[in-house]
Enzyme design. Sequence first.
Site, mmCIF file in Angstrom:
data_model
loop_
_atom_site.group_PDB
_atom_site.id
_atom_site.type_symbol
_atom_site.label_atom_id
_atom_site.label_comp_id
_atom_site.label_asym_id
_atom_site.label_seq_id
_atom_site.Cartn_x
_atom_site.Cartn_y
_atom_site.Cartn_z
ATOM 1 N N GLY A 188 -5.505 -0.108 -33.623
ATOM 2 C CA GLY A 188 -6.921 -0.386 -33.438
ATOM 3 C C GLY A 188 -7.303 -1.813 -33.792
ATOM 4 O O GLY A 188 -6.501 -2.602 -34.320
ATOM 5 N N HIS A 189 -8.559 -2.128 -33.551
ATOM 6 C CA HIS A 189 -9.033 -3.491 -33.735
ATOM 7 C C HIS A 189 -9.047 -3.903 -35.205
ATOM 8 O O HIS A 189 -9.223 -3.103 -36.102
ATOM 9 C CB HIS A 189 -10.415 -3.700 -33.093
ATOM 10 C CG HIS A 189 -11.522 -2.871 -33.670
ATOM 11 N ND1 HIS A 189 -12.791 -2.892 -33.158
ATOM 12 C CD2 HIS A 189 -11.558 -1.998 -34.693
ATOM 13 C CE1 HIS A 189 -13.563 -2.086 -33.853
ATOM 14 N NE2 HIS A 189 -12.831 -1.527 -34.787
#
Length: 337
Positions: free
Chosen positions: A244-245
Site C-alpha cells: 500500500g501507499h
Amino acid sequence: MPDARFFEALPSLTVADLAARTGCEVVRDSEVLIAGVAPLGSAGPDAVAFLFDRKHVAALADTGAGAVILHPDMAERAPQGAAVLTSREPQAAWARASLLLHTARELDSTAGVHPDARLEPDVTVAAGAVIGAGAEIGRGTRIGANTVIGPGVAIGRDCRIGANVTIGFALIGDRVTLMAGVRIGEPGFGATVSSQGPIDIPQLGRVILQDNVTVGANSCIDRGAYDDTVIGENTKIDNLVMVGHNCRIGRNNLMAANTGISGSVTSGDNVIFGGKAGIADHLAIGEGARVAAGAGVLQNIPAGETWSGYPARPLRQFLRETIWVSKQASRKGAKDA
C-alpha cells in the site's frame, strides 16, 4: 511540492479563492497566495496543509505552511503567521484543494516511444510498448511487449521489465526485475468522508524501487499519498503481493505470494513475510522479524521475533495457546463420548 516530472502545477490561488472553491470559511489572511498542497510537517509558505486528527496537533504548532485548513473547533490552535481556513470536513477540503492546484501529467498513448523519452544504448523495447515523455531508461534494460511506462519515469540499467507491466510516478534503480502484469505507481487507496459521500484523496507521491529489487507477476505497489512508497535494495517480492501507499520496506526483505501490506507500514532490513500474511496500516516490523504464513498482524513486531496466528503474536505464545485449545477440545470430546 509534488515531483514536477509527474505532476503539473496549476495556477496559484489566493486563500479567499481557495475557500470559495472548496467550501471553507476564511478566518485569517484571505490574500495569501497558495501554489500547492503539502502535509503539515513538510509544508512551506506557499502551501496549504490540514489537521484531521487531534493527535497531530503538535505538528500543527510547528508547521511552516502558508495556510492551514482546520475544523472550526481547532481554529484557536492555528499557528501564528499562517492563513486559516475552517471546514467541518478539513481532509475533504484539502483533497479538493489538491485538485485545484496539481494535476497528473498525461500519457500520450499514441506516440509509442515518445520523442522526448531518453533511452541509453542497448535498450530493447518490444512490440506494443508505450514510453511517455521525459521517461529515462538506462543501458541494457529490456522492456516487454505492451508495457506502459508513464511520463517522467526513470528506470536504471540492466533492468528486466516483463510484458503488460504498467509503471507510473516511479524511480527505479539498476538491475530491477518486474515480472508480467506488475503495477507500479497506481494511486493508493485514499478516501475521506464528506457530506456528499466518500471522495478520493489525490495521491501525489511516488514509488521508489532501489537496486536489485524483484517484483513478481501481478503484484501491485501503490504510490504515496504525498510522501514516497520505498522498496529497499535487494528485496524480493513474490506474485500477487500488495504493497500500500507510503510503505517503507527495508533491504533484503522477502514477501511470499498473497502478502498484503497496508498503507504506511515500515519494515526493517532482512524481514520475511510468509505467504498470505496480512499487515494492518501504520505498523512497524522490526529488523530481522519473521511473519508466518497466514498471520494477521495488528500491532508492531519487535526486531528479530517470529509471529504467527490471527491476531498475530509471538510464535511460542501462539503454539502454547494452540496446544491448550486442542487439549481443552479433546477433554470436552472425551466427556461427551
